[in-house]
Design an enzyme around this catalytic site. Structure first.
Site, PDB file in Angstrom:
ATOM      1  N   ARG A  41       0.851  -1.186   0.000  1.00 10.59           N
ATOM      2  CA  ARG A  41       0.000   0.000   0.000  1.00 10.59           C
ATOM      3  C   ARG A  41       0.887   1.237   0.000  1.00 10.59           C
ATOM      4  O   ARG A  41       2.089   1.149   0.220  1.00 10.59           O
ATOM      5  CB  ARG A  41      -0.945   0.019   1.200  1.00 10.59           C
ATOM      6  CG  ARG A  41      -0.233   0.084   2.551  1.00 10.59           C
ATOM      7  CD  ARG A  41      -1.225   0.235   3.695  1.00 10.59           C
ATOM      8  NE  ARG A  41      -0.544   0.438   4.963  1.00 10.59           N
ATOM      9  CZ  ARG A  41      -1.156   0.748   6.107  1.00 10.59           C
ATOM     10  NH1 ARG A  41      -2.464   0.883   6.123  1.00 10.59           N
ATOM     11  NH2 ARG A  41      -0.479   0.923   7.216  1.00 10.59           N
TER      12      ARG A  41
ATOM     13  N   ASN B 226      -5.336   7.887   3.879  1.00 15.30           N
ATOM     14  CA  ASN B 226      -5.260   7.114   5.120  1.00 15.30           C
ATOM     15  C   ASN B 226      -3.814   7.086   5.587  1.00 15.30           C
ATOM     16  O   ASN B 226      -2.922   6.694   4.833  1.00 15.30           O
ATOM     17  CB  ASN B 226      -5.744   5.680   4.908  1.00 15.30           C
ATOM     18  CG  ASN B 226      -5.816   4.905   6.211  1.00 15.30           C
ATOM     19  OD1 ASN B 226      -6.674   5.170   7.044  1.00 15.30           O
ATOM     20  ND2 ASN B 226      -4.903   3.962   6.392  1.00 15.30           N
ATOM     21  N   GLU B 227      -3.587   7.534   6.818  1.00 16.43           N
ATOM     22  CA  GLU B 227      -2.247   7.530   7.404  1.00 16.43           C
ATOM     23  C   GLU B 227      -1.209   8.067   6.409  1.00 16.43           C
ATOM     24  O   GLU B 227      -0.204   7.423   6.094  1.00 16.43           O
ATOM     25  CB  GLU B 227      -1.866   6.126   7.874  1.00 16.43           C
ATOM     26  CG  GLU B 227      -2.732   5.624   9.015  1.00 16.43           C
ATOM     27  CD  GLU B 227      -2.297   4.284   9.570  1.00 16.43           C
ATOM     28  OE1 GLU B 227      -2.607   3.993  10.733  1.00 16.43           O
ATOM     29  OE2 GLU B 227      -1.641   3.519   8.829  1.00 16.43           O
TER      30      GLU B 227
ATOM     31  N   GLU C 164      -8.279   5.120  14.849  1.00 19.51           N
ATOM     32  CA  GLU C 164      -7.893   3.716  14.914  1.00 19.51           C
ATOM     33  C   GLU C 164      -7.159   3.417  16.207  1.00 19.51           C
ATOM     34  O   GLU C 164      -6.312   4.193  16.636  1.00 19.51           O
ATOM     35  CB  GLU C 164      -6.946   3.340  13.763  1.00 19.51           C
ATOM     36  CG  GLU C 164      -7.541   3.230  12.386  1.00 19.51           C
ATOM     37  CD  GLU C 164      -6.492   2.751  11.382  1.00 19.51           C
ATOM     38  OE1 GLU C 164      -5.518   2.072  11.798  1.00 19.51           O
ATOM     39  OE2 GLU C 164      -6.628   3.068  10.200  1.00 19.51           O
TER      40      GLU C 164
ATOM     41  N   TRP D 203       1.987  -6.616  13.433  1.00 24.12           N
ATOM     42  CA  TRP D 203       3.223  -6.104  12.848  1.00 24.12           C
ATOM     43  C   TRP D 203       4.376  -5.997  13.844  1.00 24.12           C
ATOM     44  O   TRP D 203       5.460  -5.540  13.493  1.00 24.12           O
ATOM     45  CB  TRP D 203       2.972  -4.745  12.208  1.00 24.12           C
ATOM     46  CG  TRP D 203       2.094  -3.826  13.014  1.00 24.12           C
ATOM     47  CD1 TRP D 203       0.737  -3.669  12.887  1.00 24.12           C
ATOM     48  CD2 TRP D 203       2.485  -2.960  14.083  1.00 24.12           C
ATOM     49  NE1 TRP D 203       0.266  -2.760  13.806  1.00 24.12           N
ATOM     50  CE2 TRP D 203       1.318  -2.298  14.558  1.00 24.12           C
ATOM     51  CE3 TRP D 203       3.702  -2.678  14.696  1.00 24.12           C
ATOM     52  CZ2 TRP D 203       1.338  -1.379  15.600  1.00 24.12           C
ATOM     53  CZ3 TRP D 203       3.727  -1.759  15.738  1.00 24.12           C
ATOM     54  CH2 TRP D 203       2.548  -1.119  16.179  1.00 24.12           C
TER      55      TRP D 203
ATOM     56  N   GLU E 233      -3.268  -8.101   6.906  1.00 26.33           N
ATOM     57  CA  GLU E 233      -3.658  -7.770   8.275  1.00 26.33           C
ATOM     58  C   GLU E 233      -4.708  -8.740   8.832  1.00 26.33           C
ATOM     59  O   GLU E 233      -5.449  -8.399   9.739  1.00 26.33           O
ATOM     60  CB  GLU E 233      -4.170  -6.325   8.334  1.00 26.33           C
ATOM     61  CG  GLU E 233      -3.070  -5.320   8.044  1.00 26.33           C
ATOM     62  CD  GLU E 233      -3.514  -3.874   8.190  1.00 26.33           C
ATOM     63  OE1 GLU E 233      -2.975  -3.185   9.071  1.00 26.33           O
ATOM     64  OE2 GLU E 233      -4.390  -3.439   7.420  1.00 26.33           O
ATOM     65  N   LYS E 234      -4.713  -9.979   8.336  1.00 24.70           N
ATOM     66  CA  LYS E 234      -5.727 -10.929   8.791  1.00 24.70           C
ATOM     67  C   LYS E 234      -5.529 -11.354  10.243  1.00 24.70           C
ATOM     68  O   LYS E 234      -6.469 -11.843  10.875  1.00 24.70           O
ATOM     69  CB  LYS E 234      -5.753 -12.154   7.881  1.00 24.70           C
ATOM     70  CG  LYS E 234      -4.478 -12.965   7.787  1.00 24.70           C
ATOM     71  CD  LYS E 234      -4.649 -14.134   6.806  1.00 24.70           C
ATOM     72  CE  LYS E 234      -3.357 -14.924   6.604  1.00 24.70           C
ATOM     73  NZ  LYS E 234      -2.368 -14.121   5.862  1.00 24.70           N
TER      74      LYS E 234
ATOM     75  N   HIS F  35      -4.567  -9.160  12.542  1.00 23.20           N
ATOM     76  CA  HIS F  35      -4.794  -7.954  13.352  1.00 23.20           C
ATOM     77  C   HIS F  35      -6.194  -8.042  13.949  1.00 23.20           C
ATOM     78  O   HIS F  35      -7.157  -8.335  13.259  1.00 23.20           O
ATOM     79  CB  HIS F  35      -4.667  -6.719  12.461  1.00 23.20           C
ATOM     80  CG  HIS F  35      -4.601  -5.426  13.202  1.00 23.20           C
ATOM     81  ND1 HIS F  35      -5.639  -4.950  13.978  1.00 23.20           N
ATOM     82  CD2 HIS F  35      -3.617  -4.474  13.280  1.00 23.20           C
ATOM     83  CE1 HIS F  35      -5.301  -3.777  14.488  1.00 23.20           C
ATOM     84  NE2 HIS F  35      -4.078  -3.478  14.084  1.00 23.20           N
TER      85      HIS F  35
END
Length: 681
Positions: free
Chosen positions: A123, A161-162, A319, A327, A367-368, A370
């Site tokens: 990303r 985003n971020e 968030e 991570w 990110e599964k 997370h």
């Protein structure tokens, strides 16, 4: 306007609006079959969710090809959420370019300092200065704003985003051109740039703007002011992209407020958020805890700083995690009570929204693992039951929405440019950690039960009795005058090693250290004396210094020596000083004392300022207190810093969250939070 948005106004019993704290998560329905969506909204209502951030990473779904658009699924989701009373913070979806765009235009991909082009597949694979990316991104923003301008579910816009999480420093040819334009605007002439950059050193003098490049991988250390300006430019380049998207949204939807999610937390330092805050309608932040003995203090510090960036106004926690992230080297789940405590600690420091990444835990993708509000185990899980209980707690805290933080008596100054400059290469030590030094002071104040604000250099410091400015390395002349005036007019300033050393161009203030603060502190150091790894030095007050010492001498009779080095090369020399000036004072700590050493030292610095704990002795250090105020009410948050129950005596008021042990005494559960409403003084 901000508190109204964040509070999600609802009809009250008298027909007027009441407010509530916003509660929700990033929602990614495009990851799931249509039949899951109905279960999602049912569970959202069960959990008390009233807002979601939508379409953050949906560019490839919304625009599957350059000449094709697919809004049907997003229309359906927007309508479904509105039908169930859930507001939407709609993302512009520009955070992650789709494969068709990077295939057609690989020139948008970022380039590293060593010249490697980063590939798509993750990303944020885009250059902040790419005109090609900007064109496509703004086309998407325009399409979204045009389509959903009047949709009743839309309560806010979420830009990208971020921003800068993975692409803040791009060294491409696009960046080089934009960097030169930025430098022309800053310096106007090459002579002024050469002077600012000190290019007489190492034969670096420029005779043409085209000769200037970003600080790419070089044979040795790049020019330090070039490095610093590139950091400034990189933050500004992202800010310009933020503005470009914002301007379209404000033109097409002037009635809808705009935000973007900052990342105020350790390790994220490339974006100067204090400089960005005025570009958006309300501040939002993402925060994830980092394991360690100061994990909770760091969460409090970051939330506190976010409030400082927001000017004390309510802000949006966009968030955080319900449990484990994915991570870190080892990703630990949160212990009992931590989910609610972490959330409410953000509220204590001014958040009017509590949101998570993400609503439903992904079955695939990076990110599964997370955590999410609905975990892989589903609604029949401890995590979901806990988030549903938190939704109930936030309903109880509805009166807090829209309130502002009550200023503390003490403040810690946090400055992005000093952070950047103090940790550059070719310095007396590479071990200096700006963020950690500031956090240690914050933890020490919490250990003493002292409430302190974390503020930026732009803040009006005169409201504080005590101001701590750790490692304030970069001090322009104007800031030096402000700090001097603050102390002379009755404020009590404390600063530390490697402060006041350079001006805004990273040029040393000559004449001895600590440079710009030398006169107000009444001290002078001829040399820095950093300590090797593993070394320490005792002070005669029983504390121990590490990392740094100064070859320090007192230059003013008004300067009092509070502690001296007791051994080593600096034995007998001043280590901690304080100089009375005007009706205030200026103190200096020349070594890293760490949290424990600062906790021992601080009472001697707090006493002249008249700063005392507002907590009873039984609770000091065990409970953190923060205060929000509004409409004649004072909301006192008591956050348990321990794993044991704490009883806090001597407090009266209405208990909104928690319980009273006896009249005038409150119980704060292990890892718990108690909230008391009192009349404003």
């Amino acid at each position: 306007m901000i508190s109204t948005l964040l509070s999600q106004p609802q009809p009250g019993p008298d027909g007027g609006p009441t407010h509530r704290i916003a509660y929700g998560a990033d929602y990614n329905p495009d990851q799931w079959p249509r039949e899951v969506w109905d279960e999602d909204v049912r569970l959202m209502l069960e959990a008390g969710v009233n807002i979601v951030s939508l379409a953050i990473f949906s560019w490839a779904r919304i625009q599957p090809a350059e000449d094709r658009w697919d809004f049907g699924w997003l229309d359906e989701v927007m309508d479904l959420l509105h039908a169930h009373g859930i507001g939407v913070d709609l993302a512009t979806a520009t955070a992650s370019p789709p494969p068709w765009l990077t295939t057609a235009h690989p020139e948008i991909l970022p380039v590293t300092a060593s010249g490697e082009t980063l590939s798509p597949g993750a990303r944020q694979h885009w250059r902040p200065t790419s005109p090609v990316f900007r064109t496509h991104a703004l086309r998407l923003v325009t399409a979204l704003a045009t389509r959903y301008a009047d949709h009743p579910a839309l309560v806010a816009w979420h830009i990208s985003n971020e921003l800068g999480c993975h692409n803040v420093h791009d060294y491409s040819d696009d960046a080089a051109r934009a960097f030169r334009d930025w430098l022309r605007a800053r310096y106007e002439t090459l002579d002024r740039l050469n002077e600012a950059w000190g290019t007489a050193f190492w034969s670096q003098r420029y005779s043409d703007w085209q000769q200037i490049l970003p600080p790419r991988l070089a044979a040795s250390h790049p020019n330090p002011t070039q490095q610093l300006d590139f950091k400034r430019f990189s933050s500004d380049a992202l800010k310009e992209h933020l503005r470009a998207e914002r301007d379209i949204l404000r033109r097409l939807t002037p009635h809808v407020p705009v935000t973007t999610n900052f990342m105020v937390m350790p390790g994220i330092k490339g974006m100067n958020y204090a400089d960005w805050a005025d570009e958006i309608d309300f501040v939002s932040n993402d925060h994830y805890t980092h394991p360690g003995p100061q994990a909770q203090d760091e969460l409090s510090f970051s939330a506190n700083l976010t409030s400082g960036i927001s000017g004390g106004r309510p802000w949006f926690l966009m968030e955080h995690s319900t449990s484990a992230v994915n991570w870190q080297p080892v990703n630990l789940p949160k212990e009992t009570g931590e989910l609610a405590r972490d959330s409410l600690l953000h509220v204590a420091h001014g958040a009017d929204a509590v949101c998570f990444f993400q609503w439903r835990q992904s079955a695939a993708g990076a990110e599964k693992y997370h955590s999410a509000m609905v975990p892989h185990a589903g609604a029949d899980s401890d995590v979901f039951r806990t988030v549903a209980a938190l939704g109930g707690t936030l309903r109880e805290l509805a009166p807090v929405a829209g309130s502002v933080r009550e200023p503390a008596q003490a403040a810690i100054v946090f400055d992005w440019e000093s952070w950047w400059a103090s940790e550059q290469d070719s310095h007396p030590t590479s071990r200096l950690n700006y963020h950690q030094e500031a956090l240690d002071w914050y933890s020490a104040l919490l250990d003493l039960g002292i409430r302190a604000d974390v503020v930026t250099t732009a803040t009006d410091l005169d409201r504080y009795r005590l101001v701590v400015a750790p490692v304030l390395h970069m001090i322009p002349a104007t800031l030096a005058k402000r700090l001097t005036r603050y102390a002379e007019n009755g404020g009590h300033l404390v600063t530390t090693y490697f402060s006041g050393i350079v001006d805004e161009n990273d040029h040393v203030w000559l004449g001895g250290y600590p440079g710009a603060l030398r006169d107000i502190l009444g001290i002078r150091a001829q040399e820095f004396a950093p300590l090797p790894d593993g070394s320490s030095v005792p002070l005669d007050d029983g504390t121990t210094g590490t990392l740094w010492t100064d070859h320090l001498a007192v230059t003013d009779p008004a300067t009092e020596v509070l502690a001296r080095y007791a051994a080593g090369e600096q034995a007998g020399r001043p280590a901690v000083t304080r100089r009375a000036t005007g009706t205030g004072s200026a103190g200096y700590v020349s070594t890293r004392l760490g949290r424990d050493g600062l906790t021992r030292l601080l009472p001697r610095l707090l006493a002249p300022a008249g700063v005392e704990s507002e907590l009873p002795k039984e609770a000091r250090g065990r409970v953190e207190a923060t205060v929000r105020t509004a409409d004649g009410s004072r909301y006192l948050f008591l956050v348990n810093r321990t794993d044991e129950q704490v009883t806090v005596p001597g407090l009266a008021g209405e208990v909104l969250v928690g319980e009273a042990a006896a009249p005038g005494a409150l119980v704060v559960a292990p890892r718990g939070v108690t909230v008391l409403r009192q009349p404003a003084v």
